[in-house]
Design a protein around this motif. Structure first.
Motif, PDB file in Angstrom:
ATOM      1  N   MET A  54       9.387  43.180 112.405  1.00 46.78           N
ATOM      2  CA  MET A  54       8.528  43.109 111.771  1.00 46.78           C
ATOM      3  C   MET A  54       7.835  41.449 113.110  1.00 46.78           C
ATOM      4  O   MET A  54       7.704  40.621 113.788  1.00 46.78           O
ATOM      5  CB  MET A  54       8.612  41.631 110.492  1.00 46.78           C
ATOM      6  N   SER A  55       6.215  42.303 113.307  1.00 42.71           N
ATOM      7  CA  SER A  55       5.684  40.975 113.890  1.00 42.71           C
ATOM      8  C   SER A  55       4.163  41.132 113.397  1.00 42.71           C
ATOM      9  O   SER A  55       4.017  41.899 112.618  1.00 42.71           O
ATOM     10  CB  SER A  55       5.617  41.785 115.382  1.00 42.71           C
ATOM     11  N   ALA A  56       3.590  39.748 113.671  1.00 43.40           N
ATOM     12  CA  ALA A  56       2.404  39.454 113.064  1.00 43.40           C
ATOM     13  C   ALA A  56       1.638  39.243 113.761  1.00 43.40           C
ATOM     14  O   ALA A  56       1.885  39.100 115.259  1.00 43.40           O
ATOM     15  CB  ALA A  56       2.559  37.924 112.365  1.00 43.40           C
ATOM     16  N   GLY A  57       0.137  39.828 113.790  1.00 46.94           N
ATOM     17  CA  GLY A  57      -0.818  39.835 115.137  1.00 46.94           C
ATOM     18  C   GLY A  57      -1.515  38.935 114.706  1.00 46.94           C
ATOM     19  O   GLY A  57      -0.885  37.877 114.042  1.00 46.94           O
ATOM     20  N   SER A  58      -2.295  38.260 115.585  1.00 51.26           N
ATOM     21  CA  SER A  58      -3.078  37.040 115.990  1.00 51.26           C
ATOM     22  C   SER A  58      -4.257  36.198 114.497  1.00 51.26           C
ATOM     23  O   SER A  58      -3.934  34.987 114.300  1.00 51.26           O
ATOM     24  CB  SER A  58      -3.391  36.873 117.302  1.00 51.26           C
ATOM     25  N   ALA A  59      -4.585  37.538 114.088  1.00 52.38           N
ATOM     26  CA  ALA A  59      -5.517  36.968 112.840  1.00 52.38           C
ATOM     27  C   ALA A  59      -4.755  36.909 111.537  1.00 52.38           C
ATOM     28  O   ALA A  59      -5.251  37.465 110.716  1.00 52.38           O
ATOM     29  CB  ALA A  59      -6.426  37.638 112.702  1.00 52.38           C
ATOM     30  N   SER A  60      -3.440  36.838 111.883  1.00 57.85           N
ATOM     31  CA  SER A  60      -2.082  36.930 110.404  1.00 57.85           C
ATOM     32  C   SER A  60      -3.047  35.828 109.232  1.00 57.85           C
ATOM     33  O   SER A  60      -2.729  34.959 109.653  1.00 57.85           O
ATOM     34  CB  SER A  60      -1.001  36.762 110.682  1.00 57.85           C
ATOM     35  N   PHE A  61      -2.866  36.244 108.047  1.00 61.61           N
ATOM     36  CA  PHE A  61      -2.644  35.632 106.544  1.00 61.61           C
ATOM     37  C   PHE A  61      -1.535  34.892 106.495  1.00 61.61           C
ATOM     38  O   PHE A  61      -1.692  34.166 105.550  1.00 61.61           O
ATOM     39  CB  PHE A  61      -3.322  36.231 105.503  1.00 61.61           C
ATOM     40  N   GLU A  98       3.153  34.508 106.798  1.00 62.35           N
ATOM     41  CA  GLU A  98       4.287  34.076 108.325  1.00 62.35           C
ATOM     42  C   GLU A  98       5.058  35.340 107.228  1.00 62.35           C
ATOM     43  O   GLU A  98       5.376  34.600 105.978  1.00 62.35           O
ATOM     44  CB  GLU A  98       4.027  32.639 108.233  1.00 62.35           C
ATOM     45  N   ILE A  99       5.385  35.386 108.489  1.00 64.96           N
ATOM     46  CA  ILE A  99       6.881  36.485 106.949  1.00 64.96           C
ATOM     47  C   ILE A  99       8.197  35.680 107.941  1.00 64.96           C
ATOM     48  O   ILE A  99       8.411  35.784 109.512  1.00 64.96           O
ATOM     49  CB  ILE A  99       6.764  37.843 107.517  1.00 64.96           C
ATOM     50  N   GLN A 100       9.263  35.574 107.023  1.00 63.77           N
ATOM     51  CA  GLN A 100      10.569  34.940 107.569  1.00 63.77           C
ATOM     52  C   GLN A 100      11.685  36.089 106.683  1.00 63.77           C
ATOM     53  O   GLN A 100      11.261  36.316 105.534  1.00 63.77           O
ATOM     54  CB  GLN A 100      11.028  33.685 107.126  1.00 63.77           C
ATOM     55  N   LEU A 145      -1.208  32.293  96.474  1.00 61.46           N
ATOM     56  CA  LEU A 145      -1.959  30.898  96.682  1.00 61.46           C
ATOM     57  C   LEU A 145      -1.759  29.849  97.756  1.00 61.46           C
ATOM     58  O   LEU A 145      -0.987  30.321  99.242  1.00 61.46           O
ATOM     59  CB  LEU A 145      -1.588  30.103  95.750  1.00 61.46           C
ATOM     60  N   PRO A 146      -3.208  29.171  98.338  1.00 66.15           N
ATOM     61  CA  PRO A 146      -3.089  28.771  99.585  1.00 66.15           C
ATOM     62  C   PRO A 146      -1.706  27.451  99.100  1.00 66.15           C
ATOM     63  O   PRO A 146      -1.716  26.674  98.730  1.00 66.15           O
ATOM     64  CB  PRO A 146      -4.172  27.827  99.316  1.00 66.15           C
ATOM     65  N   GLY A 147      -1.003  27.188 100.962  1.00 67.97           N
ATOM     66  CA  GLY A 147      -0.391  26.384 101.605  1.00 67.97           C
ATOM     67  C   GLY A 147       1.280  27.419 100.120  1.00 67.97           C
ATOM     68  O   GLY A 147       1.956  26.240 100.485  1.00 67.97           O
ATOM     69  N   SER A 148       1.287  28.067  99.869  1.00 65.51           N
ATOM     70  CA  SER A 148       2.663  28.509  99.208  1.00 65.51           C
ATOM     71  C   SER A 148       3.640  29.707  99.226  1.00 65.51           C
ATOM     72  O   SER A 148       2.713  29.929 100.959  1.00 65.51           O
ATOM     73  CB  SER A 148       1.696  28.849  97.450  1.00 65.51           C
ATOM     74  N   THR A 149       4.449  29.971  99.086  1.00 68.50           N
ATOM     75  CA  THR A 149       4.955  30.837  99.350  1.00 68.50           C
ATOM     76  C   THR A 149       5.554  31.678  98.019  1.00 68.50           C
ATOM     77  O   THR A 149       5.655  31.377  97.421  1.00 68.50           O
ATOM     78  CB  THR A 149       6.631  30.539 100.123  1.00 68.50           C
ATOM     79  N   CYS A 150       5.655  32.920  99.105  1.00 69.50           N
ATOM     80  CA  CYS A 150       5.939  34.008  97.798  1.00 69.50           C
ATOM     81  C   CYS A 150       7.153  34.776  97.472  1.00 69.50           C
ATOM     82  O   CYS A 150       7.630  35.419  99.258  1.00 69.50           O
ATOM     83  CB  CYS A 150       5.402  35.150  97.244  1.00 69.50           C
ATOM     84  N   ASP A 151       8.244  34.385  97.502  1.00 70.05           N
ATOM     85  CA  ASP A 151       9.824  35.289  97.576  1.00 70.05           C
ATOM     86  C   ASP A 151       9.617  37.012  97.604  1.00 70.05           C
ATOM     87  O   ASP A 151       9.220  36.835  96.369  1.00 70.05           O
ATOM     88  CB  ASP A 151      10.875  34.738  96.761  1.00 70.05           C
ATOM     89  N   VAL A 152      10.128  38.005  98.417  1.00 68.15           N
ATOM     90  CA  VAL A 152      10.266  39.337  98.151  1.00 68.15           C
ATOM     91  C   VAL A 152      11.531  40.044  98.306  1.00 68.15           C
ATOM     92  O   VAL A 152      12.465  39.416  98.859  1.00 68.15           O
ATOM     93  CB  VAL A 152       8.970  40.078  99.186  1.00 68.15           C
ATOM     94  N   THR A 153      12.076  40.485  97.523  1.00 71.76           N
ATOM     95  CA  THR A 153      13.476  40.803  97.309  1.00 71.76           C
ATOM     96  C   THR A 153      13.167  43.096  97.125  1.00 71.76           C
ATOM     97  O   THR A 153      12.626  43.135  96.988  1.00 71.76           O
ATOM     98  CB  THR A 153      14.345  40.890  96.035  1.00 71.76           C
ATOM     99  N   VAL A 154      14.030  42.598  98.709  1.00 70.58           N
ATOM    100  CA  VAL A 154      13.899  44.056  98.818  1.00 70.58           C
ATOM    101  C   VAL A 154      15.551  44.623  98.345  1.00 70.58           C
ATOM    102  O   VAL A 154      16.393  44.471  99.176  1.00 70.58           O
ATOM    103  CB  VAL A 154      13.533  44.628  99.790  1.00 70.58           C
ATOM    104  N   THR A 155      15.236  45.768  98.056  1.00 73.25           N
ATOM    105  CA  THR A 155      16.745  46.571  97.029  1.00 73.25           C
ATOM    106  C   THR A 155      16.952  48.387  97.858  1.00 73.25           C
ATOM    107  O   THR A 155      16.328  48.873  97.486  1.00 73.25           O
ATOM    108  CB  THR A 155      17.017  46.058  95.857  1.00 73.25           C
TER     109      THR A 155
END
Length: 118
Positions: free
Chosen positions: A1-8, A10-12, A62-72
């Protein structure tokens, strides 16, 4: 995964790794972090939608928050050639109105504002 310079978002992690076992599904998690002061809508797509279940596949961070996504990854009946997986995932994101909720997100809205890929 790669993020562009104008990304909203951050993906980990930057790459998903599924432990492979015949006839057994496996899952990976990724975290979407909103480092902005805006609500950010997202949608996760894959090149092989019959093979993977993504939950949630659309939402708002939300601003300053995170969301966990599960890929099965669904159970496999046979091993892929050379055990190489060519499937890809795309995380699209766009700034949303303050107070936006998942039900407010349309596919067209996210596609028009897509910022990130993986």
């Amino acid at each position: 995964m790669s993020a562009g310079s104008a990304s909203f978002l951050e993906i980990q992690p930057s790459e998903l790794a599924f432990p492979f076992e015949l006839m057994k599904q496996s899952s990976c998690s990724m975290q979407l972090a909103n480092k902005t002061d805006h609500y950010v809508a997202f949608k996760v797509k894959t090149t092989n939608p019959k093979q993977y279940c993504v939950r949630p596949n659309i939402g708002v961070v939300l601003p300053g928050s995170t969301c966990d996504v599960t890929v099965t990854m669904q159970a496999q009946r046979e091993a892929p050639p050379d055990l190489q997986c060519k499937d890809k995932f795309l995380v699209q994101s766009v700034a949303a109105e303050n107070g936006a909720a998942t039900q407010d997100i349309s596919a067209a809205m996210v596609q028009q504002g897509a910022r990130e890929g993986c």
